[in-house]
Each structure stands twice: as C-alpha cells, then as structure tokens.
Scaffold this motif. Structure first.
Motif, short mmCIF file in Angstrom:
data_model
loop_
_atom_site.label_atom_id
_atom_site.label_comp_id
_atom_site.label_asym_id
_atom_site.label_seq_id
_atom_site.Cartn_x
_atom_site.Cartn_y
_atom_site.Cartn_z
N TYR A 129 0.83 -1.20 0.00
CA TYR A 129 0.00 0.00 0.00
C TYR A 129 0.87 1.25 0.00
CZ TYR A 129 -3.52 -3.44 1.22
OH TYR A 129 -4.34 -4.54 1.21
N ALA A 130 0.53 2.18 -0.90
CA ALA A 130 1.35 3.38 -1.06
C ALA A 130 1.11 4.35 0.08
CB ALA A 130 1.02 4.04 -2.40
N ARG B 245 2.50 4.76 19.33
CA ARG B 245 3.20 3.77 20.15
C ARG B 245 3.02 2.36 19.59
NH1 ARG B 245 4.77 6.30 24.74
NH2 ARG B 245 3.69 8.24 25.25
N ARG B 246 3.22 2.25 18.31
CA ARG B 246 3.13 0.95 17.65
C ARG B 246 4.43 0.68 16.92
NH1 ARG B 246 -2.56 0.20 14.43
NH2 ARG B 246 -3.96 0.12 16.20
N PRO B 247 4.85 -0.57 16.83
CA PRO B 247 6.07 -0.86 16.06
C PRO B 247 5.79 -0.72 14.57
CG PRO B 247 5.07 -2.90 16.82
CD PRO B 247 4.27 -1.78 17.43
N TYR B 248 6.78 -0.26 13.83
CA TYR B 248 6.59 -0.14 12.38
C TYR B 248 7.57 -1.08 11.67
CZ TYR B 248 6.32 1.70 7.69
OH TYR B 248 6.15 1.81 6.33
N THR B 249 7.03 -1.96 10.82
CA THR B 249 7.89 -2.96 10.18
C THR B 249 7.89 -2.84 8.67
OG1 THR B 249 6.02 -4.49 10.23
CG2 THR B 249 7.60 -4.64 12.03
N GLY B 250 7.43 -1.72 8.16
CA GLY B 250 7.41 -1.55 6.70
C GLY B 250 6.01 -1.36 6.20
N PRO B 251 5.88 -1.01 4.93
CA PRO B 251 4.55 -0.73 4.39
C PRO B 251 3.68 -1.98 4.40
CG PRO B 251 6.16 -0.82 2.63
CD PRO B 251 6.93 -0.88 3.91
N PRO B 252 2.39 -1.82 4.76
CA PRO B 252 1.50 -2.98 4.79
C PRO B 252 1.14 -3.46 3.39
CG PRO B 252 0.26 -0.98 5.25
CD PRO B 252 1.69 -0.58 5.15
N GLY B 253 0.57 -4.63 3.32
CA GLY B 253 0.14 -5.18 2.04
C GLY B 253 1.03 -6.34 1.66
N PRO B 254 0.91 -6.84 0.44
CA PRO B 254 -0.02 -6.38 -0.59
C PRO B 254 -1.42 -6.96 -0.38
CG PRO B 254 1.34 -8.15 -1.45
CD PRO B 254 1.79 -7.90 -0.04
N ASP C 229 -4.78 0.46 8.30
CA ASP C 229 -3.91 -0.67 8.00
C ASP C 229 -3.70 -0.85 6.49
OD1 ASP C 229 -3.56 -1.25 10.63
OD2 ASP C 229 -5.23 -2.66 10.72
N GLN C 230 -4.68 -0.41 5.71
CA GLN C 230 -4.56 -0.54 4.26
C GLN C 230 -4.31 0.81 3.59
OE1 GLN C 230 -8.32 -2.66 3.42
NE2 GLN C 230 -7.03 -4.41 2.86
N ARG C 231 -4.06 1.82 4.40
CA ARG C 231 -3.74 3.15 3.89
C ARG C 231 -4.79 3.64 2.89
NH1 ARG C 231 2.87 2.90 3.05
NH2 ARG C 231 3.39 3.01 5.24
N ARG C 232 -6.07 3.51 3.27
CA ARG C 232 -7.15 3.90 2.37
C ARG C 232 -7.77 5.21 2.81
NH1 ARG C 232 -11.09 -1.13 2.21
NH2 ARG C 232 -11.75 -0.38 0.17
N VAL D 155 -7.86 0.37 -3.43
CA VAL D 155 -6.64 0.64 -2.67
C VAL D 155 -5.62 1.24 -3.64
CG1 VAL D 155 -6.93 -1.19 -0.97
CG2 VAL D 155 -5.75 -1.68 -3.12
N VAL D 156 -4.59 1.86 -3.09
CA VAL D 156 -3.51 2.39 -3.93
C VAL D 156 -2.22 1.69 -3.51
CG1 VAL D 156 -2.24 4.45 -4.64
CG2 VAL D 156 -4.66 4.61 -4.11
N VAL D 157 -1.53 1.11 -4.50
CA VAL D 157 -0.30 0.35 -4.19
C VAL D 157 0.88 0.92 -4.98
CG1 VAL D 157 -1.59 -1.78 -3.75
CG2 VAL D 157 -0.70 -1.33 -6.04
N TYR D 158 2.07 0.60 -4.50
CA TYR D 158 3.27 0.93 -5.28
C TYR D 158 3.32 0.00 -6.49
CZ TYR D 158 5.01 3.33 -1.10
OH TYR D 158 5.17 4.16 -0.04
N SER D 159 3.53 0.57 -7.66
CA SER D 159 3.55 -0.26 -8.87
C SER D 159 4.96 -0.41 -9.42
CB SER D 159 2.65 0.35 -9.94
OG SER D 159 3.13 1.62 -10.30
#
Lengths: 190, 214
Positions: A25-26, B195-204, A144-147, A157-161
């Motif tokens: 997710y972007a 106050r949450r851990p960040y482990t990188g962008p969520p998804g896909p 969580d899904q950056r929406r 949703v928007v994702v890195y392409s």
C-alpha cells in the motif's frame, strides 16, 4: 563511490529501497505527490485547450475570448475535464500521469483491476475526502490498508507499482566501481 | 649330516613357488569376487542416510590423506560401475553438506589432480541434472547471495546498466525513491505517535499475494 564514465553521482538511494515495495500500500507522500503532478498536467492541458479555442475564435471571428477564472463555464469545464481525466485513467489501468511518475496504481481492495464503473465511483467520491476538512485522507496515515475515504467508498486501494529494489540495483550498477580488469594488449602507437 | 637339512632345503626350494601360487590364487579369487558383486544392488540395500548420520564426517576426513588415496583409485572404473542417479536419489544431500566444513576440505584437496583423472563429460552424461536440481532449494541459495555486492563489484552491474539505461528511468527512479523514503519517514513518525512498532509498508492485497505465490 566512483561513477562509471565520469558521470555525476546522484544522491544515494535511501535504505527503504533495499526492499521491493511493489504491490504494498502506497504512503501519503507518494499519493500526494502523484495528485499534485496530476493537477499540474490536467491544468496545463486545460489551459492549452482554452488557448487553442481562443486562437481558433480569433481567427474565425476576429475577436478573442477572454477566459476568466471566475467564469462559471470555465469552472464547470475544468471540473468536467478533471472528472474525465481521473475516471478515464483509473478505469484504463489504474494509473494517471502523476501515478505513473510516482509509481502508484489504483486497484480494487482485493488486488484486481479497477472497472470503469468503479473508477467513476472513485472519481465522484474523491471530492468528499476534501469536503470534510481533509479528514478523509487520515485513513492513509492511520489505516492498515492506507485507504482514504474515497477508497473505502469505491472499494479501492492504492499500491506501489514499481520495484524499489530493482531501482536500487540499477543505481548501484550505474554508479559503482567496475570490476578490476586484466591489462589488455599493447596499443599501437599513434 | 643334519637329518633336517634336506627338509629345509626342500622347503626353501618350494617356498617361492608356493607363495607365487598362493598370490595368484588370491588375486584370482579377489577378481572373481569383485566381478560377482553388484555394487548397485549393495548400495540399494544400504541406508546411506543412517550410515552418514553415524559417521563423524569431520574426524574421518581429517584422518585421511585424501590426495594419496585419490591417486591410487581408478575413479573412472569405479564410477562406471555405479548408478549415480540411484545413489543420489537415496541420499539426503542437505544433511551431510550442512555438517561438512567444505572450505577446510577443499583446502586440502588437489582439485587439479582429481579433475585430470575423471572423465567429467562421461560422468555428467550419467547424472539426471533435472532430478538433482528439483531437490535443491534454489531460492534458499539465491537468498545467500549478496546481490548488491555482486552488482556493485562485478561487470554484472555494467550489463544491467547497459540494458536499462535511460535518463527518464534514472529520473523516475530518483523521484520515486525519494518519495518512498518520505512515505517511510511519515509512517515511522505516525507509528511512534501511536506507540506501535513499524515494520514496513503494509500489504499487498490478498489478490496480489495470490498472484505472487502462483
């Protein structure tokens, strides 16, 4: 680092580019930058069209048309053009010009391609995220899904392409030290 | 005259002939036995994995003068008798390889001497490489390679640069990399506030995960 062929060395890619984020997710900055780029493109094209209309009118009628920003028809035309621009490109391949530049793409929330109907829905819902004092965009930062709100309404949703890791390898390959070479055969004088 | 002197004389006369006869018989018997043994059948009955587990491989290897042994062995004749594919099918390759200090072993081996003895083409022709490769976890091997160091310090980098050069792609990479860096900085900052851990962008998304797996 030594540049190959004496090229200027650009800034080092951030450590974030060690991973490929393709399909993830972007984030806010990429989406905002893509939107600004889209605004520049669609405004530029719109002004070109207005200038072309003005030019054609001056040739055909001998009078120039004075387009004004506060003119209702100009505003309606601009909004209509914006609608066509976003709906068309999101429905075509999920990527506007700004999206292509910044490597972001619109997909359905399960990762599929966006249909024309869903693209129109997203375009119509897009202003809502602005109209509630920009709070519609908070989901990009906190969700969580950056929406954003219009993503939730349209089921997108928007994702890195693009592949950040591949870009980093391209960077390293272009601006890193070449392997040591064996001495070649002697060159003839002159 | 010593009565035993004649017997001793007879024994001394006959001893070399008897030894020669015994030697000939022994050689003949060994040849017959070796010819009669089906090495493949013997190997098929042995649980090589169990044997390998019981052997302290490192200690045994240390005790052997490998180069001397290898110099005395007719490797081609030996390999000609063995069904390499059957042997390889039985062996759990990963386990013994994990236990062996390959670098230490290779330091002690005169590879040139071995290679000169072996008809590599004939040996390779007998091996079903596809079957062997099917059992090797290529992804695990690839993950152990430092791709970035490879690209940075070899001509592979130049090949990639030539195949993907372009001012536009450079510009796109630079712009996108910069904005992704800002994305990550913002996300880390927000995670810290929450106050949450960040482990990188969520998804896909689930659909993309399925495509990536297939």
């Amino acid at each position: 680092m030594t540049a190959r062929g004496g090229e200027a060395i650009p800034v080092k890619p951030p450590a974030a580019a060690r991973d490929s984020f393709q399909g993830h997710y972007a984030g806010f900055a990429s989406r905002f930058a893509a939107f600004v780029a889209d605004l520049v493109v669609l405004t530029g094209v719109f002004m070109l069209v207005l200038a072309a209309i003005n030019f054609a009118a001056s040739i055909l009628t001998g009078k120039s048309i004075d387009f004004n920003r506060s003119d209702t028809w100009v505003v309606i035309g601009y909004l209509a053009w914006g609608f066509v621009y976003f709906a068309h490109f999101w429905g075509l391949n999920g990527r506007t010009a700004g999206g292509a530049l910044f490597g972001v793409q619109v997909l359905t929330d399960d990762g599929g391609d966006v249909s024309g109907r869903r693209a129109i829905g997203r375009t119509l819902a897009f202003p809502l995220s602005f109209l509630i004092l920009g709070l519609g965009f908070l989901g990009i930062l906190l969700g969580d899904q950056r929406r954003a709100l219009h993503d939730v309404l349209a089921g997108t949703v928007v994702v890195y392409s693009w592949d950040a890791r591949a870009a980093r390898l391209r960077f390293l390959s272009r601006y890193s030290s070449p392997a040591p070479r064996l001495p070649g055969p002697p060159q003839p004088p002159g | 005259m010593d009565p035993l002197a004649r017997l001793r004389a007879v024994r001394e006369r006959l001893a070399p002939q008897m030894e020669a006869t015994a030697q000939a018989i022994a050689e003949r018997v060994i040849t017959l036995v070796v010819d009669a043994v089906d090495l493949n059948a013997v190997l098929a009955r042995v649980d090589l994995n169990a044997v390998l587990r019981r052997v302290n491989v490192e200690e045994e290897i240390d005790r052997i003068q490998i180069n001397e042994v290898l110099a005395r062995v007719d490797l081609n004749a030996l390999l000609a008798q063995v069904d390499l594919n059957a042997v390889l099918r039985q062996v759990d390759l990963e386990e013994p390889i994990d236990r062996v200090d390959l670098n230490g072993l290779l330091d002690r081996v005169d590879v040139n001497q071995i290679v000169q003895q072996v008809d590599v083409n004939e040996m390779i022709a007998k091996v079903d490489l596809d079957a062997v490769l099917d059992r090797v976890d290529m992804n695990a091997i690839a993950q152990r390679i430092d791709v970035e160091a490879l690209v940075e310090h070899t001509d592979l980098g130049a090949v990639i640069a030539r195949s993907s050069s372009g001012i536009a792609s450079d510009m796109f990479d630079a712009v996108r990399t910069r904005t992704v860096g800002i994305d990550e900085a913002i996300a880390r900052w927000v995670a810290r506030l929450r106050r949450r851990p960040y482990t990188g962008p969520p998804g896909p998304p689930a659909g993309l995960r399925a495509v990536a797996r297939s």
